[in-house]
Enzyme design. Structure first.
Site, PDB file in Angstrom:
ATOM      1  N   THR A   1       2.412  -1.151  -6.891  1.00  0.00           N
ATOM      2  CA  THR A   1       1.164  -1.827  -6.468  1.00  0.00           C
ATOM      3  C   THR A   1       0.115  -0.828  -5.996  1.00  0.00           C
ATOM      4  OG1 THR A   1       1.822  -2.200  -4.148  1.00  0.00           O
ATOM      5  CG2 THR A   1       2.495  -3.863  -5.773  1.00  0.00           C
TER       6      THR A   1
ATOM      7  N   LEU B   1      -3.780  -3.864  -5.027  1.00  0.00           N
ATOM      8  CA  LEU B   1      -3.757  -5.324  -5.196  1.00  0.00           C
ATOM      9  C   LEU B   1      -2.301  -5.732  -5.471  1.00  0.00           C
ATOM     10  CD1 LEU B   1      -5.494  -7.824  -5.171  1.00  0.00           C
ATOM     11  CD2 LEU B   1      -5.958  -7.501  -7.600  1.00  0.00           C
ATOM     12  N   HIS B   2      -1.570  -5.965  -4.415  1.00  0.00           N
ATOM     13  CA  HIS B   2      -0.108  -6.119  -4.458  1.00  0.00           C
ATOM     14  C   HIS B   2       0.375  -7.366  -5.218  1.00  0.00           C
ATOM     15  CE1 HIS B   2       0.008  -3.043  -1.239  1.00  0.00           C
ATOM     16  NE2 HIS B   2      -0.845  -3.770  -0.570  1.00  0.00           N
ATOM     17  N   ASP B   3       0.110  -8.537  -4.672  1.00  0.00           N
ATOM     18  CA  ASP B   3       0.822  -9.752  -5.103  1.00  0.00           C
ATOM     19  C   ASP B   3       0.554 -10.193  -6.537  1.00  0.00           C
ATOM     20  OD1 ASP B   3       0.650 -11.238  -1.770  1.00  0.00           O
ATOM     21  OD2 ASP B   3       2.064  -9.822  -2.655  1.00  0.00           O
TER      22      ASP B   3
END
Ligand code: RIB
Ligand code: CA
Length: 313
Positions: A196, A242-244
């Site tokens: 991520t 922008l992880h999720d």
């Protein structure tokens, strides 16, 4: 088109969770059969409200949203208002939701759905602490072989931690729940910080969302502009990770990612390294390879997918 893939998103919105939910709701390849809120970035009262705000922003007020655990299994709740703001969705000014929260507890919804749906039909997509998923597995162990896959954002190995030197936030908040999930035997795809942190919301990418000229595009740009400032300051980068949305993007375009099947174990004893995810990347142990750990991403392709799909809302 093949039948849509059934998913349950377990989430603690959070601006990056919000973009992941928008991506899922915009993608016909996926059927979001429920969204279960968990305490994490902000308390449950806010994550369960924020999930509904995002469903209404997406024009999907019929989406079923459930409230789950309001605290980790063993530890005190740790939240992240410094990153996400007091509301958990700072940036855009989204109206209070009018759609209802479902009366059923999220854990009961997860168990009931997995026992009702055909075995192997449902994928769990945890984007926050794993408390709800662990509770479901303990409450009804028979669901484990019925879960198609758990595709989660959490952990870090080469990248280490973001909330302590060694632990990533989702795992750190509820390491005992993560331990239950990683020992469950359910096939896991793991999106750790290692991947991520290679998906940065650069100014050009934020501008591309704004250039959509839609309510979703503007709200997304404002969410990212708020969310990224903490990590830009910390890492000195153009944009924040922008992880999720990496979780949902993998379901749509697994070719955008590269990783390796490894053993992953969670530290639950040492306060110094609590919540660390120990990834046997080089296969030096005989521990079971319980997770497909992602490490690389085609970040141009990732953001192109995001902009194209959010443009449909
Ligand atoms: O460490 C990043 C994770 O923690 C993301 O899921 C973010 O939303 C926060 O929950
Ligand atoms: Ca999250």
């Amino acid at each position: 088109m093949a039948e849509a893939r059934k998913i349950i998103i377990d989430t603690d919105p959070g601006q990056d969770d919000a973009v992941a939910i928008l991506l899922a709701l915009a993608s016909p390849e996926l059927e979001v059969i429920g969204i279960t809120a968990v305490a994490g970035n902000v308390p449950l009262s806010l994550t369960s409200k924020n999930a509904r705000k995002i469903c209404e922003l997406a024009g999907r007020p019929g989406t079923k949203v459930f409230a789950g655990a309001d605290r980790p299994l063993m530890r005190q709740l740790v939240t992240a208002e410094e990153v996400h703001g007091q509301t958990g969705l700072n940036g855009p000014d989204l109206p209070e939701p009018t759609m209802p929260l479902q009366a059923q507890h999220a854990v009961d919804f997860i168990v009931e759905t997995l026992m009702r749906e055909e075995s192997g039909a449902v994928t769990l997509c945890p984007l926050g602490p794993l408390t709800n998923v662990a509770l479901a597995l303990v409450r009804e162990p028979r669901i484990a072989p019925r879960i198609r896959e758990i595709v989660l954002m959490g952990g870090g190995y080469f990248e280490q931690g973001n909330v302590t030197p060694s632990a990533e936030f989702n795992i750190y908040v509820d390491p005992h729940a993560a331990d239950i999930v990683f020992r469950s035997g359910v096939p896991i795809v793991m999106m750790p910080l290692d991947v991520t942190h290679k998906a940065l919301t650069t100014a050009a990418r934020v501008a591309a969302f704004r250039a959509l000229g839609t309510g979703v595009g503007e709200a997304t740009a404002r969410m990212l502009e708020f969310f990224e400032r903490f990590d830009e300051e910390k890492y000195g980068t153009d944009g924040g990770p922008l992880h999720d949305p990496c979780v949902i993007a993998w379901l749509l375009r697994p070719d955008l990612f590269k990783g390796r099947h490894c053993n992953v174990a969670v530290e639950t004893a040492s306060e110094l390294t609590m919540g660390a995810t120990i990834v046997d990347w080089w296969g030096v142990t005989q521990r079971p390879r319980n997770a497909h750990v992602m490490r690389d991403i085609d970040h141009e392709g990732f953001f192109a997918l995001l902009v194209e799909r959010l443009g449909r809302l």
